[in-house]
Scaffold this active site. Sequence first.
Site, PDB file in Angstrom:
ATOM      1  N   GLY A   9      22.185 -16.429  -9.626  1.00  0.00           N
ATOM      2  CA  GLY A   9      23.590 -16.490 -10.019  1.00  0.00           C
ATOM      3  C   GLY A   9      23.630 -16.633 -11.534  1.00  0.00           C
ATOM      4  CG  ASP A  47      25.081 -10.838 -12.284  1.00  0.00           C
ATOM      5  OD1 ASP A  47      25.705 -10.527 -11.252  1.00  0.00           O
ATOM      6  OD2 ASP A  47      24.240 -11.765 -12.329  1.00  0.00           O
ATOM      7  CG  ASN A  49      28.955  -9.010  -9.115  1.00  0.00           C
ATOM      8  OD1 ASN A  49      28.383 -10.025  -9.504  1.00  0.00           O
ATOM      9  ND2 ASN A  49      29.520  -8.956  -7.928  1.00  0.00           N
TER      10      ASN A  49
HETATM   11  O1  MRU Z   1      20.796 -11.443  -7.909  1.00  0.00           O
HETATM   12  P1  MRU Z   1      21.716 -12.622  -7.926  1.00  0.00           P
HETATM   13  O2  MRU Z   1      21.809 -13.313  -6.617  1.00  0.00           O
HETATM   14  O3  MRU Z   1      21.407 -13.559  -9.069  1.00  0.00           O
HETATM   15  O4  MRU Z   1      23.142 -11.983  -8.229  1.00  0.00           O
HETATM   16  C1  MRU Z   1      24.258 -12.823  -8.300  1.00  0.00           C
HETATM   17  C2  MRU Z   1      25.534 -12.104  -8.500  1.00  0.00           C
HETATM   18  O5  MRU Z   1      25.592 -10.902  -8.571  1.00  0.00           O
HETATM   19  C3  MRU Z   1      26.756 -12.963  -8.681  1.00  0.00           C
HETATM   20  O6  MRU Z   1      27.896 -12.269  -8.267  1.00  0.00           O
HETATM   21  C4  MRU Z   1      26.934 -13.341 -10.159  1.00  0.00           C
HETATM   22  O7  MRU Z   1      25.740 -13.739 -10.732  1.00  0.00           O
HETATM   23  C5  MRU Z   1      27.936 -14.441 -10.315  1.00  0.00           C
HETATM   24  S1  MRU Z   1      27.374 -15.993  -9.651  1.00  0.00           S
HETATM   25  C6  MRU Z   1      28.619 -17.087  -9.984  1.00  0.00           C
END
Ligand code: MRU
Length: 365
Positions: free
Chosen positions: A52, A239, A249
């Site tokens: 995240g 992201d 994202n």
């Molecule tokens: O690969 P991840 O699980 O880190 O991806 C997370 C996401 O895409 C979330 O939507 C984003 O980081 C926001 S978390 C508040």
Amino acid sequence: MDERGTGWRPMQWTGDALILLDQTLLPREERYLECRTTAEVAAAIREMRIRGAPAIGIAAVAGLALALRGSASTGGDWKQVLDDATRLLESTRPTAVDLFHGLKRARERVVDVAEAEEAARVLSQFVVELLERQWQIDQAIAEHGAGLLPRGVRVLTHCNTGALGTGAYGTALGIVRRAYELGHLTHVWVTETRPRLQGARLTTWELRRLAIPHTMIVDGAAAWLMARGEIEAVVVGADRVAANGDVANKVGTLALAVAADRFRIPFYVAAPLSSFDPGAPEGSAIPIEERDPAEVLRLGEAWIGSAETPVWNPAFDVTPGSLITALVTECGVVPSPDRAKIVALLRASSTAGEVGVRETERDER
Ligand code: MRU
């Protein structure tokens, strides 16, 4: 028990260790992982034990603090140690800009410091500040976002954007939480989020603990759910937000945005200012992480395809700003985001002393 009543602590900082709830083991097992070195923090980020965008931004700063702590006790050139640790942490995951902003801001904090001990103390305090500040950011996003949703709303969300993704209250899932607290939200639809199953494993785990009514679907069922008129809004996280409002994202977000547009369902993106990258003029400039094919070919321990099958496994995709009804930030809502509105937002937030990113900021290291 977390003092803020969630019942779990995704991330704790003790000053000499970062303690993480290992997200690769959820929901089967709730096991905490103690990271005492930069290398352990970097591995935890790379292996997605913590994940995240906001959460990995804070974890990376903790990784730097641990490097300086080590350097203070062993002696030597701590500035070199800081550079090496920065490079290691920067190499973990490329897409979420929070990680790069966190490292840059941490380095700025110690630029005029002379001694390793003092630098270690400053960064340790910075981790404490970031964890605290994330609560305020998340709660402001939740308040702004909940205000956009009609009474009785049924929401679809993707991936995990809750406490696990921020270390605090959550961004998109924070909006869901707040709307439910206000009595406005009746149901959450959760995509499983192939291949890492953040929706299936993590978001359902959080929603169950929060006693918010929810149903999981496979990613491919989302458009059909929209066609049947079962949801009134899509709320996802981010992201990296480019200067023109394009958003990187979790992979699958673009498909949801296209379908939501087709069925005239509002599509909201919750993004703290730490996820904005004014240095990326548009979505095509955002580096998109590609991960191990085994993530797609295996479901848990079971292989669902031959190990020889060619696989493309992008972890994120880019949704154009034109498909986004509004960005929801801690500084307010940006409807139909575009370059001018994002410049205005970042200007206003830096004038107000917000801790996000400055309009001119680029990752120049
Ligand atoms: O690969 P991840 O699980 O880190 O991806 C997370 C996401 O895409 C979330 O939507 C984003 O980081 C926001 S978390 C508040």
